[in-house]
Design a protein around this motif. Structure first.
Motif, PDB file in Angstrom:
ATOM      1  N   VAL A 354       0.865  -1.181   0.000  1.00  0.00           N
ATOM      2  CA  VAL A 354       0.000   0.000   0.000  1.00  0.00           C
ATOM      3  C   VAL A 354       0.901   1.230   0.000  1.00  0.00           C
ATOM      4  CG1 VAL A 354      -1.826   1.251   1.188  1.00  0.00           C
ATOM      5  CG2 VAL A 354      -1.827  -1.255   1.204  1.00  0.00           C
ATOM      6  N   GLN A 355       0.621   2.159  -0.902  1.00  0.00           N
ATOM      7  CA  GLN A 355       1.476   3.325  -1.099  1.00  0.00           C
ATOM      8  C   GLN A 355       0.691   4.611  -0.881  1.00  0.00           C
ATOM      9  OE1 GLN A 355       2.812   2.858  -5.121  1.00  0.00           O
ATOM     10  NE2 GLN A 355       3.829   0.900  -4.728  1.00  0.00           N
ATOM     11  N   PHE A 356       1.354   5.579  -0.245  1.00  0.00           N
ATOM     12  CA  PHE A 356       0.764   6.901  -0.033  1.00  0.00           C
ATOM     13  C   PHE A 356       1.747   7.979  -0.485  1.00  0.00           C
ATOM     14  CE2 PHE A 356      -1.467   4.247   3.042  1.00  0.00           C
ATOM     15  CZ  PHE A 356      -2.781   4.609   2.810  1.00  0.00           C
ATOM     16  N   GLY A 357       1.208   9.183  -0.686  1.00  0.00           N
ATOM     17  CA  GLY A 357       2.043  10.341  -0.977  1.00  0.00           C
ATOM     18  C   GLY A 357       2.405  11.027   0.318  1.00  0.00           C
ATOM     19  N   ALA A 392       5.282   5.790   2.141  1.00  0.00           N
ATOM     20  CA  ALA A 392       4.802   7.160   1.942  1.00  0.00           C
ATOM     21  C   ALA A 392       5.970   8.001   1.461  1.00  0.00           C
ATOM     22  CB  ALA A 392       4.235   7.742   3.224  1.00  0.00           C
ATOM     23  N   GLN A 393       5.679   8.983   0.648  1.00  0.00           N
ATOM     24  CA  GLN A 393       6.730   9.893   0.199  1.00  0.00           C
ATOM     25  C   GLN A 393       7.122  10.866   1.308  1.00  0.00           C
ATOM     26  OE1 GLN A 393       5.277  11.740  -3.367  1.00  0.00           O
ATOM     27  NE2 GLN A 393       5.190   9.822  -4.511  1.00  0.00           N
ATOM     28  N   LYS A 394       6.120  11.315   2.084  1.00  0.00           N
ATOM     29  CA  LYS A 394       6.387  12.313   3.120  1.00  0.00           C
ATOM     30  C   LYS A 394       5.467  12.076   4.304  1.00  0.00           C
ATOM     31  CE  LYS A 394       6.697  17.318   3.856  1.00  0.00           C
ATOM     32  NZ  LYS A 394       6.545  18.660   3.210  1.00  0.00           N
ATOM     33  N   VAL A 395       6.044  12.075   5.521  1.00  0.00           N
ATOM     34  CA  VAL A 395       5.271  11.932   6.758  1.00  0.00           C
ATOM     35  C   VAL A 395       5.521  13.176   7.600  1.00  0.00           C
ATOM     36  CG1 VAL A 395       4.901  10.582   8.848  1.00  0.00           C
ATOM     37  CG2 VAL A 395       5.461   9.420   6.695  1.00  0.00           C
ATOM     38  N   THR A 396       4.483  13.987   7.776  1.00  0.00           N
ATOM     39  CA  THR A 396       4.655  15.235   8.528  1.00  0.00           C
ATOM     40  C   THR A 396       4.472  15.043  10.028  1.00  0.00           C
ATOM     41  OG1 THR A 396       2.329  15.817   8.193  1.00  0.00           O
ATOM     42  CG2 THR A 396       3.916  16.616   6.559  1.00  0.00           C
ATOM     43  N   GLY A 397       3.916  13.894  10.443  1.00  0.00           N
ATOM     44  CA  GLY A 397       3.762  13.573  11.865  1.00  0.00           C
ATOM     45  C   GLY A 397       4.684  12.431  12.238  1.00  0.00           C
ATOM     46  N   THR A 398       4.093  11.263  12.522  1.00  0.00           N
ATOM     47  CA  THR A 398       4.860  10.084  12.926  1.00  0.00           C
ATOM     48  C   THR A 398       4.545   8.936  11.982  1.00  0.00           C
ATOM     49  OG1 THR A 398       4.793  10.806  15.227  1.00  0.00           O
ATOM     50  CG2 THR A 398       5.369   8.508  14.825  1.00  0.00           C
ATOM     51  N   GLY A 417       9.379  -4.070   5.361  1.00  0.00           N
ATOM     52  CA  GLY A 417       9.369  -3.289   4.130  1.00  0.00           C
ATOM     53  C   GLY A 417       8.607  -1.987   4.262  1.00  0.00           C
ATOM     54  N   ILE A 418       8.898  -1.217   5.310  1.00  0.00           N
ATOM     55  CA  ILE A 418       8.259   0.084   5.511  1.00  0.00           C
ATOM     56  C   ILE A 418       9.209   1.157   4.988  1.00  0.00           C
ATOM     57  CG2 ILE A 418       7.118   1.613   7.154  1.00  0.00           C
ATOM     58  CD1 ILE A 418       5.917  -1.232   6.974  1.00  0.00           C
TER      59      ILE A 418
END
Length: 464
Positions: A354-357, A392-398, A417-418
């Protein structure tokens, strides 16, 4: 040194074996679920809604025509009700019948008039996990078998100027739902409707079996968009959304089993998919678990992508989420939420590829949701959560959050594989039993270290 090397090798072998075991379990569970899910048998006896007096001129009220069409289908044991191109106005709910296929063709818009009185008399329903009587959902079915909503047309709740504003005035009704739930008040006495401002759902199928919802485009829902409640054997495929009013969850699976959600394009003002099983007392006494659910090949956009809870008192188990990506921003990717009011359990959750931006949190599990239940003791069990290939490409929190309780720590969790390229904070784990992590990169992936240079040696000497 040899002992250390042997121990390291043994640990690597054990980790590899455990990862292989989880993967085998995920595949076996997914395939077992898919073997049971057939959805509805679509009715082939077609009849145009115009036969019953409907006009697609955006002016004529077609509610009576839909009611006549449903009676016709009921008399003959089923029918495929065709809604052709046009704008079909409906001043009130459509109540489905068994063995009906509501076929909304491309170019057709089924547009509801969001006048609250049009959705009375009340029907038996639920609201945020509490069973009660309230305004009818716009499309409603209870106790049905073999029911489908198909076609590439649009279902428009048009609720921006009415029901959407009730969020600001619902406190009286919301508080009373909690009170009757905790007091075990008989459902027949839980009468809401006028004066309580509890918004109805757009589509609700309650105690139904053999369901298919495919391809329709959903917008401007009064509350949750699609609510599958105490039902089984449902396929939700190819549904599309532009539903960004208040609490416009895309799909809510509630105390239901044997569900396939695939190829759905979300764009919602709240959770894309929420898996629930009743709230507090109602969950413990009246709600079966939500179980045997596959989510795959979906495209997420909205507040949160896949959520379990917070109304999960009847339990949630056997959920597989795989091969999904993002169509836009999501605040949280995978979100499991409960608190000490809930009880219940969350078991055997598998996430794969599963992929996120950009997200606030990539994977977030909390047993203290909204800080509620601090004086209660109905602690939830969360166990058997296995995540493989989540990014995820960018995590602004945790990136990864596990927040259990001292009384019921979160247990049996694996991350493999995170990947998160840019991260504000990597981990926040508390009240968890040992967590297995392998091949995880939270932030830039570190390369091979360079050899020490003469300059490094001098720097080290000067700073002894």
């Amino acid at each position: 040194m040899k002992k250390l090397l042997l121990l390291s090798t043994l640990l690597a072998v054990m980790l590899s074996a455990q990862a292989s075991n989880h993967e085998a379990r995920r595949i076996a569970l997914r395939d077992s679920i898919l073997s049971k899910v057939t959805g509805a048998t679509l009715n082939e006896h077609a009849v145009l809604i115009t036969k019953f007096g409907a006009k697609g001129d955006s002016l004529t009220d077609c509610r009576a025509a839909f009611a006549k069409a449903m009676k016709y289908a009921e008399r003959r044991g089923g029918a495929r009700i065709i809604v052709p191109e046009g704008v079909w106005l409906c001043k009130g709910p459509i109540h489905l019948v068994s063995n009906v296929t509501l076929d909304i063709h491309e170019g057709a818009t089924l547009k509801f008039v969001a006048e609250p009185k049009a959705y009375l008399p009340m029907v038996e329903t639920s609201w945020e996990g509490t069973y009660l009587w309230n305004y009818s959902p716009f499309i409603y079915g209870k106790g049905l078998r073999n029911v489908a909503i198909v076609g590439k047309g649009t279902i428009d709740g048009d609720s921006g100027e009415t029901f959407a504003k009730w969020k600001q005035t619902q406190e009286k009704g919301l508080t009373l739902t909690r009170e009757v739930n905790h007091a075990n008040t008989p459902v027949s006495e839980r009468r809401f409707g006028e004066g309580y401002d509890l918004r109805p759902h757009l589509i609700q199928l309650y105690d139904c079996k053999d369901i298919t919802i495919t391809d329709v485009f959903i917008r401007r829902a009064p509350f949750w968009c699609v609510h599958i409640l105490k039902s089984e054997n449902a396929i939700l495929r190819g549904v599309r959304y532009d539903a960004k009013l208040v609490n416009n969850d895309g799909i809510d699976i509630d105390s239901s089993r044997d569900i396939l959600i695939e190829d759905v394009h979300f764009n919602n003002g709240d959770d894309n998919i929420a898996i629930k099983s009743g709230r507090d007392n109602d969950g413990w006494t009246m709600s079966p678990p939500s179980e045997n659910i596959v989510v795959r090949n979906c495209h997420f956009k909205g507040l949160h992508a896949v959520v379990i809870g917070s109304e999960m008192s009847g339990g949630v188990r056997n959920v597989v989420v795989e091969n999904c990506d993002y169509a836009g921003y999501c605040k949280r990717g995978i979100f499991i939420k409960t608190n000490p009011d809930r009880g219940g359990y969350v078991r055997d959750i598998f996430v794969k590829n599963v992929q996120f931006g950009e997200v606030l949190d990539l994977f977030h599990v909390t047993s203290m949701y909204a800080g509620q239940g601090v004086d209660s003791n109905h602690f939830s069990e969360i166990a058997g959560v296995h995540v493989d290939s989540l990014s995820a490409q960018k995590v602004t929190g945790t990136a990864l959050v596990l927040q259990g309780t001292k009384e019921k720590p979160i247990c049996d969790v694996t991350f493999h594989g995170i990947f998160a390229s840019e991260v504000q904070n990597g981990l926040s784990f508390e009240h968890t039993e040992p967590v297995l992590m392998e091949h995880c990169f939270l932030g830039p992936r570190e390369g091979a270290p360079s050899q020490a240079s003469e300059k490094d040696a001098v720097f080290g000497k000067d700073n002894k």
